[in-house]
Scaffold this active site. Structure first.
Site, short mmCIF file in Angstrom:
data_model
loop_
_atom_site.label_atom_id
_atom_site.label_comp_id
_atom_site.label_asym_id
_atom_site.label_seq_id
_atom_site.Cartn_x
_atom_site.Cartn_y
_atom_site.Cartn_z
N LYS A 168 -55.63 18.83 -4.08
CA LYS A 168 -54.41 18.01 -4.20
C LYS A 168 -53.30 18.74 -4.95
O LYS A 168 -52.16 18.77 -4.50
CB LYS A 168 -54.74 16.69 -4.93
CG LYS A 168 -55.74 15.81 -4.24
CD LYS A 168 -55.92 14.49 -4.97
CE LYS A 168 -56.48 14.65 -6.37
NZ LYS A 168 -57.81 15.26 -6.39
N GLU A 194 -53.04 15.19 -16.30
CA GLU A 194 -53.64 16.38 -15.72
C GLU A 194 -53.98 17.39 -16.81
O GLU A 194 -53.59 17.26 -17.96
CB GLU A 194 -52.70 16.98 -14.68
CG GLU A 194 -52.55 16.11 -13.45
CD GLU A 194 -53.87 15.83 -12.74
OE1 GLU A 194 -54.44 16.76 -12.16
OE2 GLU A 194 -54.35 14.69 -12.80
N ARG A 195 -54.68 18.45 -16.42
CA ARG A 195 -55.12 19.46 -17.37
C ARG A 195 -53.95 20.31 -17.85
O ARG A 195 -53.02 20.59 -17.09
CB ARG A 195 -56.17 20.36 -16.72
CG ARG A 195 -57.38 19.61 -16.19
CD ARG A 195 -58.24 20.52 -15.32
NE ARG A 195 -59.35 19.80 -14.72
CZ ARG A 195 -59.25 19.12 -13.56
NH1 ARG A 195 -58.10 19.07 -12.92
NH2 ARG A 195 -60.30 18.50 -13.08
#
Length: 476
Positions: A168, A194-195
């Protein structure tokens, strides 16, 4: 002690903290009236300023707030100031090429914004219906499988659904790269939950490809409190609305990941003591997603086009969060774990991916016909796969064998090398015009490639690239 509410018995000044539990802060107000829901309060904590957002009125003197930052170091009795309105974030061209957090503070190591920069509240109503405009214009991405089977609408909303590790974020990065080059528009990236590594990689990639000056990044990462992750999408959307309404510019709003936005809302809901609803989600799930999605729209002269990544928990597309997001979309791009495991990238499922724009009156009769034939061929191939695995190709009729040969080549033709993965794969990225995609599909459907090696059609751009690859392999 963790999990227990610290309670204070101190007289408030203007307003003062009277209880803290994780990201939830109770504030006693000195005098009525109470600040309204969604009002921003500020806590002066030494060198930093912590923003609180009002979520509940507990009684005639107290409100319960969610903190948009770390509450470590707060103590009861600390003074709280009413900001006089909702959270407001800086907007304007000064944010292009910059990375900011949920409240608009710079986090890229560069200089801060001037004190007189324009600001807008993150809680805003969508444009009135009579000012909104529909669109029948296609946003071409240069990605074959998307432009062919799930075309995106300019000013529409599209989402990419998939579990962990199916591509994604890479697809989002490629869309920033391809659309920035083709349309020279502005891009706003909202990183929700998110990371940190992904945010850094995106920042470096935007610099490398030269589109950073037309992009603003608003990040609330997974190591941050739920309040931050819950509101960062609205901050990015507010910036996009400014460029649309004030500067009359087309904007590409990319959100990674909408599921984390709803997940953060569920965490906040639980901390506020609300009873969970279906499958443990917050009772306000539908309202929260609508508050974000209904503001993503076009007005006369400018459009906000949104492409969103949606994590699908345990690959379960019946999950309530995923089902609610589906209802707001013009196009749904479904990523397949099975295709990813076979190395077929982008791992977009050609049968499950859909778009309201795939209509003969919008894309044209030729495009509509070819897309329909491609879908029917791939669907027939999947129906035959169980027979092939049990009995082998020899048990198929000649027509079915021909369908399998062409479907396998078509599936490989719809793979494509990306510019953003060149440094990892060594393959030069390919952007393919829709006419070249249609010509290639026609050649495969017509049997022109039946005698070619399947590998000739894998990870190439146009059918001419495949022809050269086939001739080289024969010559070798």
């Amino acid at each position: 002690m963790e999990g227990e509410r610290e309670v204070c018995e101190q007289e408030p000044v203007d307003g003062a903290i009277k209880g803290i539990e994780g990201s939830i802060v109770d504030v006693e107000i000195a005098a009525p009236p109470l600040p309204p829901i969604s009002q921003a309060l500020e806590v002066a904590d030494g060198a930093r300023s912590l923003v609180l957002e009002v979520q509940q009125h507990l009684d005639m003197r107290s409100v319960r707030c969610v903190a948009l930052g770390d509450t470590m170091g707060l103590s009861c009795g600390m003074r709280v100031r009413d900001s006089g309105g909702p959270i407001a974030v800086p907007v304007g061209e000064a944010l292009l090429g910059r990375m900011v957090n949920v409240t608009g503070e710079v986090i890229d190591g560069g200089p801060g914004f001037p004190a007189d920069i324009s600001r807008l509240p993150i809680h805003r109503a969508p444009p009135p219906l009579d000012e909104q405009t529909g669109t029948r214009e296609i946003l071409l991405t240069g990605i074959k499988v998307i432009d062919l089977l799930a075309p995106l609408a300019r000013g529409g909303k599209a989402a990419m659904f998939g579990g962990a590790g199916v591509g994604k974020t890479v697809l989002i990065m490629e869309l920033i790269h391809s659309t920035a080059e083709k349309y020279a528009g502005l891009s706003i990236f909202a990183g929700i939950g998110e990371r940190s590594r992904e945010g850094h990689e995106l920042w470096q990639e935007l610099k490398r490809t030269g589109v950073i000056d037309r992009t603003a990044l608003v990040l609330g990462q997974m190591n941050e409190p739920p309040g931050t992750r819950w509101r960062v999408g609205l901050s990015a959307l507010t910036l996009a609305e400014y460029f649309r309404d004030t500067m009359h510019r087309d904007v590409l709003l990319l959100i990674d990941n909408v599921f984390r936005f709803l997940q953060a809302g569920g965490e906040v809901s639980g901390l506020l003591g609300r009873l969970p609803s279906q499958v443990g989600y917050q009772p306000t799930l539908a309202t929260e997603i609508a508050s974000l999605e209904e503001r993503i729209t076009s007005v006369r002269g400018a459009a906000v086009t949104s492409i969103q990544a949606v994590y699908v928990p345990a690959d379960d597309f019946t999950d309530p969060a995923v089902a609610n997001i589906f209802t707001h979309l013009d196009a749904a791009i479904v990523l397949s774990r099975e295709m990813a495991s076979q190395g077929l990238y982008p791992a977009i499922d050609p049968l499950d991916s859909t778009s309201v724009m795939l209509d003969a009156t919008v894309v044209g009769a030729r495009h509509h016909r070819i897309a329909g034939e491609c879908r029917r061929l791939i669907e027939h191939y999947r129906e035959l796969q169980e027979i092939i695995s049990l009995l082998g190709m020899g048990e198929l009729s000649s027509e079915d064998r021909q369908a399998v040969i062409r479907a396998r080549r078509l599936i490989r033709f719809l793979t494509q090398p990306f510019a953003v993965t060149t440094q990892f794969t060594g393959e030069t990225g390919a952007t393919v015009p829709i006419d070249d995609t249609l010509t290639g599909c026609e050649a495969i459907l017509g049997g022109e490639t039946d005698a070619w090696d399947e590998s000739s059609l894998y990870m190439i751009g146009t059918i001419e690239d495949a022809r050269r690859k086939q001739n080289e392999s024969r010559g070798g």
